[in-house]
Design a protein around this motif. Sequence first.
Motif, PDB file in Angstrom:
ATOM      1  N   THR A  54       0.835  -1.205   0.000  1.00  0.00           N
ATOM      2  CA  THR A  54       0.000   0.000   0.000  1.00  0.00           C
ATOM      3  C   THR A  54       0.870   1.256   0.000  1.00  0.00           C
ATOM      4  OG1 THR A  54      -1.729  -1.175   1.228  1.00  0.00           O
ATOM      5  CG2 THR A  54      -1.854   1.224   1.197  1.00  0.00           C
ATOM      6  N   ALA A  55       1.953   1.217   0.786  1.00  0.00           N
ATOM      7  CA  ALA A  55       2.882   2.354   0.827  1.00  0.00           C
ATOM      8  C   ALA A  55       3.481   2.602  -0.551  1.00  0.00           C
ATOM      9  CB  ALA A  55       3.992   2.091   1.838  1.00  0.00           C
ATOM     10  N   LEU A  56       3.828   1.529  -1.241  1.00  0.00           N
ATOM     11  CA  LEU A  56       4.476   1.687  -2.545  1.00  0.00           C
ATOM     12  C   LEU A  56       3.548   2.294  -3.588  1.00  0.00           C
ATOM     13  CD1 LEU A  56       6.821  -1.377  -3.095  1.00  0.00           C
ATOM     14  CD2 LEU A  56       7.378   0.960  -2.528  1.00  0.00           C
ATOM     15  N   LEU A  57       2.253   1.984  -3.496  1.00  0.00           N
ATOM     16  CA  LEU A  57       1.315   2.574  -4.448  1.00  0.00           C
ATOM     17  C   LEU A  57       1.283   4.093  -4.283  1.00  0.00           C
ATOM     18  CD1 LEU A  57      -0.788   2.274  -6.659  1.00  0.00           C
ATOM     19  CD2 LEU A  57      -2.536   1.981  -4.895  1.00  0.00           C
ATOM     20  N   PHE A  58       1.275   4.564  -3.034  1.00  0.00           N
ATOM     21  CA  PHE A  58       1.311   5.998  -2.771  1.00  0.00           C
ATOM     22  C   PHE A  58       2.605   6.609  -3.314  1.00  0.00           C
ATOM     23  CE2 PHE A  58      -2.027   5.084   0.314  1.00  0.00           C
ATOM     24  CZ  PHE A  58      -2.788   6.248   0.298  1.00  0.00           C
ATOM     25  N   ILE A  59       3.736   5.914  -3.101  1.00  0.00           N
ATOM     26  CA  ILE A  59       5.030   6.433  -3.539  1.00  0.00           C
ATOM     27  C   ILE A  59       5.111   6.480  -5.064  1.00  0.00           C
ATOM     28  CG2 ILE A  59       7.517   5.973  -3.590  1.00  0.00           C
ATOM     29  CD1 ILE A  59       7.250   4.857  -0.760  1.00  0.00           C
ATOM     30  N   VAL A  60       4.603   5.438  -5.713  1.00  0.00           N
ATOM     31  CA  VAL A  60       4.590   5.398  -7.174  1.00  0.00           C
ATOM     32  C   VAL A  60       3.889   6.632  -7.739  1.00  0.00           C
ATOM     33  CG1 VAL A  60       3.514   4.257  -9.160  1.00  0.00           C
ATOM     34  CG2 VAL A  60       4.793   2.906  -7.506  1.00  0.00           C
ATOM     35  N   LYS A  61       2.810   7.056  -7.084  1.00  0.00           N
ATOM     36  CA  LYS A  61       2.048   8.210  -7.563  1.00  0.00           C
ATOM     37  C   LYS A  61       2.596   9.532  -7.024  1.00  0.00           C
ATOM     38  CE  LYS A  61      -0.722   7.344  -9.919  1.00  0.00           C
ATOM     39  NZ  LYS A  61      -0.692   6.896 -11.340  1.00  0.00           N
ATOM     40  N   GLY A  62       3.704   9.459  -6.279  1.00  0.00           N
ATOM     41  CA  GLY A  62       4.321  10.684  -5.781  1.00  0.00           C
ATOM     42  C   GLY A  62       3.566  11.339  -4.657  1.00  0.00           C
ATOM     43  N   HIS A  63       2.866  10.538  -3.846  1.00  0.00           N
ATOM     44  CA  HIS A  63       2.068  11.078  -2.734  1.00  0.00           C
ATOM     45  C   HIS A  63       2.818  10.866  -1.413  1.00  0.00           C
ATOM     46  CE1 HIS A  63      -1.260  11.894  -0.032  1.00  0.00           C
ATOM     47  NE2 HIS A  63      -2.006  12.254  -1.064  1.00  0.00           N
ATOM     48  N   VAL A 160      24.789  -6.916   0.898  1.00  0.00           N
ATOM     49  CA  VAL A 160      24.390  -6.326  -0.385  1.00  0.00           C
ATOM     50  C   VAL A 160      23.067  -5.578  -0.226  1.00  0.00           C
ATOM     51  CG1 VAL A 160      23.708  -6.808  -2.772  1.00  0.00           C
ATOM     52  CG2 VAL A 160      25.597  -8.070  -1.727  1.00  0.00           C
ATOM     53  N   SER A 161      22.161  -6.141   0.561  1.00  0.00           N
ATOM     54  CA  SER A 161      20.868  -5.506   0.803  1.00  0.00           C
ATOM     55  C   SER A 161      21.048  -4.151   1.482  1.00  0.00           C
ATOM     56  CB  SER A 161      19.983  -6.406   1.674  1.00  0.00           C
ATOM     57  OG  SER A 161      18.765  -5.778   1.977  1.00  0.00           O
ATOM     58  N   VAL A 162      22.005  -4.069   2.405  1.00  0.00           N
ATOM     59  CA  VAL A 162      22.276  -2.809   3.094  1.00  0.00           C
ATOM     60  C   VAL A 162      22.700  -1.737   2.096  1.00  0.00           C
ATOM     61  CG1 VAL A 162      23.861  -1.649   4.675  1.00  0.00           C
ATOM     62  CG2 VAL A 162      22.869  -3.838   5.318  1.00  0.00           C
ATOM     63  N   THR A 163      23.612  -2.107   1.187  1.00  0.00           N
ATOM     64  CA  THR A 163      24.125  -1.159   0.194  1.00  0.00           C
ATOM     65  C   THR A 163      23.005  -0.634  -0.703  1.00  0.00           C
ATOM     66  OG1 THR A 163      26.231  -2.358   0.138  1.00  0.00           O
ATOM     67  CG2 THR A 163      25.804  -0.795  -1.643  1.00  0.00           C
ATOM     68  N   THR A 164      22.203  -1.547  -1.250  1.00  0.00           N
ATOM     69  CA  THR A 164      21.129  -1.136  -2.152  1.00  0.00           C
ATOM     70  C   THR A 164      20.070  -0.317  -1.420  1.00  0.00           C
ATOM     71  OG1 THR A 164      20.082  -3.311  -1.815  1.00  0.00           O
ATOM     72  CG2 THR A 164      21.443  -3.032  -3.783  1.00  0.00           C
ATOM     73  N   SER A 165      19.848  -0.618  -0.145  1.00  0.00           N
ATOM     74  CA  SER A 165      18.868   0.144   0.640  1.00  0.00           C
ATOM     75  C   SER A 165      19.331   1.577   0.857  1.00  0.00           C
ATOM     76  CB  SER A 165      18.628  -0.530   1.991  1.00  0.00           C
ATOM     77  OG  SER A 165      17.964  -1.757   1.843  1.00  0.00           O
ATOM     78  N   ILE A 166      20.615   1.747   1.150  1.00  0.00           N
ATOM     79  CA  ILE A 166      21.162   3.090   1.360  1.00  0.00           C
ATOM     80  C   ILE A 166      21.007   3.932   0.097  1.00  0.00           C
ATOM     81  CG2 ILE A 166      23.291   4.405   1.741  1.00  0.00           C
ATOM     82  CD1 ILE A 166      24.241   2.139   3.573  1.00  0.00           C
ATOM     83  N   ILE A 167      21.354   3.344  -1.040  1.00  0.00           N
ATOM     84  CA  ILE A 167      21.268   4.068  -2.311  1.00  0.00           C
ATOM     85  C   ILE A 167      19.818   4.411  -2.639  1.00  0.00           C
ATOM     86  CG2 ILE A 167      21.642   3.889  -4.811  1.00  0.00           C
ATOM     87  CD1 ILE A 167      24.055   2.080  -4.167  1.00  0.00           C
ATOM     88  N   ALA A 168      18.928   3.430  -2.482  1.00  0.00           N
ATOM     89  CA  ALA A 168      17.521   3.640  -2.817  1.00  0.00           C
ATOM     90  C   ALA A 168      16.886   4.703  -1.924  1.00  0.00           C
ATOM     91  CB  ALA A 168      16.757   2.323  -2.700  1.00  0.00           C
ATOM     92  N   SER A 169      17.153   4.627  -0.625  1.00  0.00           N
ATOM     93  CA  SER A 169      16.587   5.604   0.317  1.00  0.00           C
ATOM     94  C   SER A 169      17.044   7.019  -0.010  1.00  0.00           C
ATOM     95  CB  SER A 169      16.994   5.248   1.751  1.00  0.00           C
ATOM     96  OG  SER A 169      16.440   4.028   2.153  1.00  0.00           O
ATOM     97  N   SER A 170      18.290   7.135  -0.440  1.00  0.00           N
ATOM     98  CA  SER A 170      18.831   8.450  -0.799  1.00  0.00           C
ATOM     99  C   SER A 170      18.125   9.006  -2.034  1.00  0.00           C
ATOM    100  CB  SER A 170      20.339   8.346  -1.056  1.00  0.00           C
ATOM    101  OG  SER A 170      21.021   7.913   0.106  1.00  0.00           O
ATOM    102  N   PHE A 171      17.884   8.141  -3.020  1.00  0.00           N
ATOM    103  CA  PHE A 171      17.183   8.583  -4.225  1.00  0.00           C
ATOM    104  C   PHE A 171      15.757   9.033  -3.910  1.00  0.00           C
ATOM    105  CE2 PHE A 171      19.974   5.826  -7.197  1.00  0.00           C
ATOM    106  CZ  PHE A 171      20.860   6.886  -7.371  1.00  0.00           C
ATOM    107  N   VAL A 172      15.114   8.369  -2.936  1.00  0.00           N
ATOM    108  CA  VAL A 172      13.772   8.772  -2.524  1.00  0.00           C
ATOM    109  C   VAL A 172      13.819  10.175  -1.915  1.00  0.00           C
ATOM    110  CG1 VAL A 172      11.904   8.348  -0.871  1.00  0.00           C
ATOM    111  CG2 VAL A 172      12.857   6.452  -2.175  1.00  0.00           C
ATOM    112  N   TYR A 220       7.450  -0.009 -11.950  1.00  0.00           N
ATOM    113  CA  TYR A 220       6.344   0.882 -12.320  1.00  0.00           C
ATOM    114  C   TYR A 220       6.628   2.293 -11.812  1.00  0.00           C
ATOM    115  CZ  TYR A 220       1.520   2.742 -12.464  1.00  0.00           C
ATOM    116  OH  TYR A 220       0.395   3.503 -12.691  1.00  0.00           O
ATOM    117  N   GLY A 221       7.203   2.389 -10.614  1.00  0.00           N
ATOM    118  CA  GLY A 221       7.531   3.688 -10.043  1.00  0.00           C
ATOM    119  C   GLY A 221       8.542   4.435 -10.899  1.00  0.00           C
ATOM    120  N   PHE A 222       9.558   3.729 -11.381  1.00  0.00           N
ATOM    121  CA  PHE A 222      10.564   4.364 -12.235  1.00  0.00           C
ATOM    122  C   PHE A 222       9.918   4.904 -13.510  1.00  0.00           C
ATOM    123  CE2 PHE A 222      13.480   3.860 -15.882  1.00  0.00           C
ATOM    124  CZ  PHE A 222      14.395   4.854 -15.547  1.00  0.00           C
ATOM    125  N   VAL A 223       9.060   4.092 -14.118  1.00  0.00           N
ATOM    126  CA  VAL A 223       8.381   4.501 -15.348  1.00  0.00           C
ATOM    127  C   VAL A 223       7.467   5.697 -15.090  1.00  0.00           C
ATOM    128  CG1 VAL A 223       6.734   3.804 -17.135  1.00  0.00           C
ATOM    129  CG2 VAL A 223       8.489   2.187 -16.360  1.00  0.00           C
TER     130      VAL A 223
END
Length: 245
Positions: A54-63, A160-172, A220-223
């Motif tokens: 549910t959180a991701l749907l909101f994020i995908v729409k930029g809410h 590896v999960s830690v690394t990708t999480s740090i990068i992703a959170s920063s992009f958000v 879908y969020g990237f697109v």
Amino acid sequence: MLFYLDDIMKKFLELLNIFDIILWSASIIAVVLAFSLSPSRDWLTLTSSLTGVTALLFIVKGHVAGQILTVLFAVFYGVVSYFFKYYGEMITYLGMSAPAAVVATVSWLKHPYRSSSQVEVGTLTKSKVTTLAIIAATGTAALYFILKACGTANLAVSTVSVTTSIIASSFVFFRVPLYGLAYACNDIVLIIMWILAAVADTAYTPMIICFSLFFVYDIYGFVNWTFMRKTQSARPDPNSEITSA
């Protein structure tokens, strides 16, 4: 308070299309079915998965509500990770993802697009990339030894999960479309981790479904965010310079 929440939902529903509704409904059904068919059930795992999609749907729409729900998901998921000794996930989500979502909430609230419920898409500069690289490298190195000392299960994958999480959170936080691709990479790592967990205990099967769905949402969020950026560039917010200050 109820009026405010009702207003938030009305503005969010205006952003949805038929695909969004079908995707979210199918996600909920898939998670509940995985939980129902599992020989051993964990209600916290179910709650975590439902909150996450549910959180991701909101994020995908930029809410911005997506960031608030992300805080709840991080807490639920951190507890689930603790019980399976995925200390890397626990530390990452409770110590980084949850606080990062709080900070991102403030950032998103300060940068609405045309005073709507949709966030203004940001830009990625060289200085931001450099800062991110340093944070990701030092954070991963430090957490590796902490996780190793804690006896973390599947240490290499957890790191590896830690690394990708740090990068992703920063992009958000930076509000850029690349958040979707970064989290998609993280989702692949997490799918592997929870497959390994489900082999030991089938109660964790819903987490495999959860992160498989996360992968779909993040692509879908990237697109969608790429489309949002083009749309917003064509119709720039006259107040963007003020809100960026």
